[in-house]
Write an enzyme that holds these catalytic residues in place. Structure first.
Site: not given
Length: 595
Positions: A214, A286, A310
């Site tokens: 990420k 996310s 997330s």
């Protein structure tokens, strides 16, 4: 208030002129032995009137009398001078983004005794079988199989890396899950891994395994953008602690994967990351890029982060397995801070054991993260799950938030020899804890907000960060302290519940448990349990009548998962149960069509 401030008052004639002082500095000198007093600083900021307080009362839902408003307004500028001086001057102090709050979050309450008693890691000895004949089959294989093939040199890391790089190039235009492809680094790491393994220097289960991170994990010399326009050209000097540990384990970094801007939902400066199972909807966030890339077989595993859902949400939407470790187990050094007392890093993968193989490599304290700790990790994949008590909330399993997949999972628990146990928690306003994440995130991005760089973000809706960061300037400090005290009460309730059972089985996106689990630091494991049909695309954003979501007739088939919640630092138990359920469900091998 301090004596230095009194000295500041008495020694600055210019300041006295500015505040209308009409007496000499000598007359302002304190009497020897007099203590400092609140409300005697030079005034700072614009004039405040009783009407100002009357309007502000609406924001914090308190009511003052007219005399109380008058008194508050008279010395507001003196009482709050130091608070604003730190930010606006004259003695302005910049707070580096790496500076954590002095108060630290510790999820372990007094009297808590659920920590593992031993440090043990035993992976399955299941035969991975022969190497598949096609690149696609290899790409979708779980890490536990890939690692065995690489260890026995049936598969080279370089070949596997080329497979994934090719797939990233072919499929990313559909998914928009890649922010930066690190092909040169990946190939050099893969070649090094093959050479080391050939020389008998095998490092372990992640050696030669390609992964994606990420894009809030710093990578030295490689841009790390947070998915947000103001940071799109940011290039850090150092690796995040978790990146460094994966490098040391011999893993191969393929790509920096997308995240919703500043870790919210699934829209970043490159567009929206899409769900491989249903390309008409976002991947959820996310950790959108890690979810989409893992589900589509573009990486072997990925690293995501969770502050309040997330990892769980994209794992659900994209049909992958996501492990959110106990708060503090994995260090966040040189990773983007959203909320110091809530952020957690964990793996998204295609099987439960994969997530534990990654956790084993990335756990342990790091000096750069004051909340990180080293605790035993007790995991034996072959250990029986019979007799374990699995708590569940009956009303949650029977209302509209649950599905037949959730209820079938509860039946599977009993069929596997575990004992379902009904548990309850008080009907409290758990969402009020969100004042903490709002305040911490607004503090983390204070300069971005006050400089109006936050206005560059693509999404400017009422439920997006720009509005939240601005609103959070007006959260009452008293309410924030009360929310923190309430957080302890919630943690005590969860300690009570988990003293009755070994773990919990919950509908994954149950709002209360997303909040409770994250604010109390408990570990969670989300895994695919079956499939459901949807007639409308799903979204993380509040409904917008002007932009209706796509509808489907006939409905579309998409994966659906359940979530296990464990005791603090007891990831081993939820993983063992997860493996048993995974084998029982027998749906994890199915892949999204078209990939």
């Amino acid at each position: 208030m301090s004596n230095s401030r009194r000295g500041f008052l008495t020694s600055s004639a210019a300041l006295f002129a500015a505040v209308g002082a009409s007496v000499s500095a000598e007359e302002q000198a304190p009497t020897p032995g007099a203590p400092p007093a609140f409300g005697t600083a030079p005034p700072v900021g614009p004039e405040v009137t009783p009407a100002t307080f009357a309007e502000a009362e609406k924001l914090v839902r308190v009511q003052l009398t007219d005399p109380e408003r008058t008194q508050a307004a008279q010395n507001w500028r003196e009482s709050m001078a130091a608070l604003y001086e730190r930010r606006t001057g004259p003695r302005k102090v910049a707070l580096n983004t790496s500076l954590a709050p002095y108060s630290q979050c510790n999820p372990v309450l007094p009297g808590h005794h659920a920590l593992p008693s031993q440090d043990r890691f035993v992976r399955t000895d299941t035969d991975p079988g022969k190497l598949p004949g096609t690149d696609a089959e290899i790409a979708f294989a779980p890490v536990w199989k890939l690692s065995r093939w690489i260890e026995t040199r049936q598969l080279s890391s370089e070949r596997l890396t080329h497979i994934y790089l090719d797939r990233l190039t072919r499929f990313d235009p559909k998914l928009r899950c890649v922010i930066t492809l690190t092909a040169d680094l990946a190939l050099s790491q893969a070649k090094r891994a093959d050479a080391q393994i050939a020389a008998g220097k095998y490092r372990g289960a992640l050696h030669g395994i390609p992964w994606g991170g990420k894009d809030l994990l710093d990578t030295a010399g490689i841009r790390t953008t947070y998915g947000a326009e103001p940071f799109r050209n940011r290039i850090p000097k150092d690796d995040a602690a978790i990146v460094r540990r994966l490098h040391e384990a011999g893993a191969v970094l393929l790509a920096k994967l997308s995240l919703g801007a500043l870790a919210l939902n699934d829209i970043w400066f490159g567009g929206q990351t899409m769900n491989p199972w249903l390309l008409e909807e976002g991947a959820s966030g996310s950790s959108a890029g890690p979810g989409a890339a893992t589900a589509a077989g573009l990486v072997a595993f990925s690293i995501g982060s969770e502050t309040e859902g997330s990892i769980i949400a994209p794992s659900m939407r994209c049909g992958v397995t996501g492990l959110r470790p106990t708060f503090g187990r994995v260090p966040r050094t040189n990773s983007m801070t959203l909320a110091w007392s809530l952020d957690k890093l964990g793996a998204l993968a295609r099987s439960v054991e994969d997530t534990m193989l990654v956790l084993h490599a990335i756990s342990g304290a790091d000096a750069g993260d004051l909340a990180s700790v080293t605790k035993p990790l007790d995991f034996d994949a072959s250990h029986s799950v019979k007799g374990l008590k699995v708590g569940f909330f009956p009303n949650w399993m029977n209302d509209a938030g649950a599905t037949d997949v959730d209820r079938q999972a509860l039946k599977q628990i009993e069929q596997l020899g575990m004992q379902p146990v009904e548990v309850t928690i008080p009907d409290w306003p758990y969402d009020s804890l969100n004042a903490i994440i709002f305040a911490e995130s607004a503090a983390a991005f204070e300069e971005l907000t006050l400089s109006h760089q936050i206005d560059q973000l693509k999404v400017q809706t009422p439920d997006a960060w720009p509005n939240s960061f601005r609103q959070s300037r007006f959260i009452s400090a008293v309410d924030l302290v009360q929310a923190d005290r309430f957080r302890r009460a919630v943690a005590q309730e969860m300690q009570r519940v988990l003293s009755q059972v070994d773990l919990l089985l919950v509908p994954s996106l149950r709002d209360e448990m997303l909040t409770i689990g994250n604010f109390t630091g408990l570990p969670s494991l989300t895994l695919r349990a079956g499939f459901v049909e949807v007639s409308e695309a799903r979204s993380d954003w509040a409904p917008d009548p002007s932009m209706p979501l796509p509808r489907f007739n006939p409905p579309r088939r998409v994966p659906h998962g359940v979530t296990l919640i464990g005791r603090l630092f007891d990831e081993g138990t939820i993983a063992r149960v997860g493996i048993a359920l995974e084998r029982s469900f027998n749906v994890w091998q199915q892949n999204p069509p078209g990939f």
